[in-house]
Write an enzyme that holds these catalytic residues in place. Sequence first.
Site, PDB file in Angstrom:
ATOM      1  N   ALA A  27       0.843  -1.208   0.000  1.00  0.00           N
ATOM      2  CA  ALA A  27       0.000   0.000   0.000  1.00  0.00           C
ATOM      3  C   ALA A  27       0.875   1.254   0.000  1.00  0.00           C
ATOM      4  CB  ALA A  27      -0.923   0.002   1.221  1.00  0.00           C
ATOM      5  N   ASN A  53       4.744  -7.510   5.909  1.00  0.00           N
ATOM      6  CA  ASN A  53       3.863  -8.647   5.635  1.00  0.00           C
ATOM      7  C   ASN A  53       3.592  -8.838   4.157  1.00  0.00           C
ATOM      8  OD1 ASN A  53       3.534  -9.564   8.197  1.00  0.00           O
ATOM      9  ND2 ASN A  53       1.644  -8.432   8.584  1.00  0.00           N
ATOM     10  N   TYR A  55       5.557  -8.605   1.760  1.00  0.00           N
ATOM     11  CA  TYR A  55       6.667  -9.376   1.188  1.00  0.00           C
ATOM     12  C   TYR A  55       6.461 -10.879   1.394  1.00  0.00           C
ATOM     13  CZ  TYR A  55      11.557 -10.195  -0.122  1.00  0.00           C
ATOM     14  OH  TYR A  55      12.701 -10.593  -0.759  1.00  0.00           O
ATOM     15  N   GLY A  60      -1.565 -14.713  -3.480  1.00  0.00           N
ATOM     16  CA  GLY A  60      -1.628 -13.878  -4.655  1.00  0.00           C
ATOM     17  C   GLY A  60      -2.529 -12.675  -4.514  1.00  0.00           C
ATOM     18  N   GLU A 125      -8.775 -19.911  -4.048  1.00  0.00           N
ATOM     19  CA  GLU A 125      -8.564 -19.995  -2.600  1.00  0.00           C
ATOM     20  C   GLU A 125      -9.920 -19.967  -1.911  1.00  0.00           C
ATOM     21  OE1 GLU A 125      -5.783 -17.025  -1.298  1.00  0.00           O
ATOM     22  OE2 GLU A 125      -4.253 -17.692  -2.673  1.00  0.00           O
ATOM     23  N   ASP A 224       1.754  -0.060  15.229  1.00  0.00           N
ATOM     24  CA  ASP A 224       2.168   1.296  15.611  1.00  0.00           C
ATOM     25  C   ASP A 224       1.340   2.390  14.925  1.00  0.00           C
ATOM     26  OD1 ASP A 224       4.345  -0.023  16.943  1.00  0.00           O
ATOM     27  OD2 ASP A 224       5.340  -0.147  14.991  1.00  0.00           O
ATOM     28  N   HIS A 245      -5.701 -17.433  10.098  1.00  0.00           N
ATOM     29  CA  HIS A 245      -5.501 -18.247   8.888  1.00  0.00           C
ATOM     30  C   HIS A 245      -5.576 -19.704   9.305  1.00  0.00           C
ATOM     31  CE1 HIS A 245      -3.822 -19.951   5.267  1.00  0.00           C
ATOM     32  NE2 HIS A 245      -3.881 -18.765   4.688  1.00  0.00           N
ATOM     33  N   HIS A 354      -3.619 -13.883  11.516  1.00  0.00           N
ATOM     34  CA  HIS A 354      -3.027 -13.621  10.200  1.00  0.00           C
ATOM     35  C   HIS A 354      -3.293 -12.203   9.702  1.00  0.00           C
ATOM     36  CE1 HIS A 354      -1.667 -14.484   6.144  1.00  0.00           C
ATOM     37  NE2 HIS A 354      -2.855 -14.196   5.636  1.00  0.00           N
ATOM     38  N   SER A 394      -6.168  -8.843   0.172  1.00  0.00           N
ATOM     39  CA  SER A 394      -5.424  -7.875   0.987  1.00  0.00           C
ATOM     40  C   SER A 394      -4.397  -7.087   0.180  1.00  0.00           C
ATOM     41  CB  SER A 394      -4.758  -8.565   2.174  1.00  0.00           C
ATOM     42  OG  SER A 394      -3.948  -9.611   1.737  1.00  0.00           O
ATOM     43  N   LEU A 395      -3.561  -7.776  -0.610  1.00  0.00           N
ATOM     44  CA  LEU A 395      -2.641  -7.010  -1.460  1.00  0.00           C
ATOM     45  C   LEU A 395      -3.469  -6.118  -2.385  1.00  0.00           C
ATOM     46  CD1 LEU A 395       0.119  -9.610  -2.530  1.00  0.00           C
ATOM     47  CD2 LEU A 395       0.239  -7.920  -0.716  1.00  0.00           C
TER      48      LEU A 395
HETATM   49  C1  SIN Z   1      -2.510 -17.428   1.540  1.00  0.00           C
HETATM   50  O1  SIN Z   1      -1.720 -17.576   0.629  1.00  0.00           O
HETATM   51  O2  SIN Z   1      -3.189 -18.322   2.028  1.00  0.00           O
HETATM   52  C2  SIN Z   1      -2.655 -16.058   2.140  1.00  0.00           C
HETATM   53  C3  SIN Z   1      -3.372 -15.210   1.229  1.00  0.00           C
HETATM   54  C4  SIN Z   1      -4.149 -14.185   1.994  1.00  0.00           C
HETATM   55  O3  SIN Z   1      -3.870 -13.905   3.150  1.00  0.00           O
HETATM   56  O4  SIN Z   1      -5.119 -13.686   1.419  1.00  0.00           O
END
Ligand code: SIN
Length: 516
Positions: A27, A53, A55, A60, A125, A224, A245, A354, A394-395
Amino acid sequence: MRYLVDFDSEQLPQEKYDVIIIGSGVAGLYAALNLHGVLSICVLSKQFMSKNNSYLAQGGIAAAVTEDDMPEYHYEDTIKAGAGHCNIEAVSLLVNEAPIDIQALCNIGTRFDRNADGTLTTTREGGHGRFRVVHAQGDATGKEVIDSLLAECRKRTNIKIVENFFAVDMITKDDSSAGVLVKSCSNDEKQGYQILWSKKVIIASGGIGQVYKNTTNTDIITGDGIAMAYRAGAELADMEFVQFHPTALYKENSSANSFLISEAVRGEGGILRNIHGEPFMKNYHEMGEIAPRDIVARAIFSEMRKTNSQFVYLDITHKSAEHLKNRFPTIYEKCAGEGFDISKDYIPVVPVQHYFMGGIKTDLLGRTNIKGLYACGEAACTGVHGANRLASNSLLEGLVFGRKAAEHINTIINETEFVEQKAKNKNEPRNKKVDIASIRAEIREIMDYHAGIERNGADMIIALSRIEAIIERLESINLRKVYEMETINIAYLASLILKAAIERKQSIGSHFRIDQ
Ligand code: SIN
């Protein structure tokens, strides 16, 4: 407490920027790249640039980029996973603009995995009705994305990257952001303070992983940015929603952060088995192994309890070693290092903290209630994830809302002046001594036990009173070291999570009350 430490700006080195970005994950870096090239920008990283995180992200980035997919389907899956608690405008923006940012990453050289015909390879996923998760280097998507963003940032002369600096507190004047008090992480105790004045501040410092004992997050993720925004008067939201997770690698008596076994392993056929080798997910949800994450985590937890075990197994042994080495190289290697050949052995896994759905409340342009302060990525709460984030959103959120914040700043920065350039603070004298490491461990233990996958009101009330007593002790010491400041941030966040979780009486998404 408004400021953690005493300071007087007139006694400290000072610098001025148009925009300060706190955090060097996806971000923060993407926001920096989307700000106008004429603006002076400072990106602060608490350690080195790749220690974040983003990194570590394996799975995906979700985006409707294949012919049989549409943003509408991605929208439906996001809303369903979020258990009806999502901000629908934020979700709509996220899914519709996702392909734009995937293309932008390709344009700067991010090497996503591709099929023989050149199209993007996608995986599936938990919670996704379709294959829509693009990935890179098999299971090293975050690394590839950060490396490419960082390479691009380093080409821009207007972006200054500062490593090893801790953002202590936001400096505000009335209800406006004026800048940030920072401290070098390499100088201990009293040294290394500096004031960075800026017209705008973007907090992109990530989530809260270290509030919990067991987490996939790196050890610098101590909340922080959220804590400092809270001290400055920023509104927070959805603080009770913490994601666990389902599948972190189980290691007996390990105090290290947990290694993630990507949900893509289940998306590509991995089967969860209890310690007797029995598959169980179909007993809990019709989507089985690829049900939304909160459901799978709870099912594993319940199965562990039934079988009196510390873990369950993930079985991907029907795939060949060659396939697994190629598709999940990071996971394959890590497990091999732990003594498992995942093409032959079941992987012991356990749910751990997670992700954080809550955070600094923002609108769709990343604005907070403090003028000039923006937030994006995991530190922010746009409401896009609701009560449970859909995998690999999230990414994506970091990209879309990092860009939105930057675009908004671009439109108004010319009419923005610096807020007042003087500030100081003097706290009451504080001279008690405490054992910080054991306090930190105690907070994390309390949160794992009482604000985890299953929660109940009576326990959380006791947990909150213990955390409040800890905060009182921490507020009675002179905070000098970064480790001490991080620890009080962890304590504030623990209390805020508990308060919100006590307040929400009904179970929803990741917030599961066994006493209702
Ligand atoms: C994962 O690869 O399971 C994590 C992906 C995520 O946190 O969305």
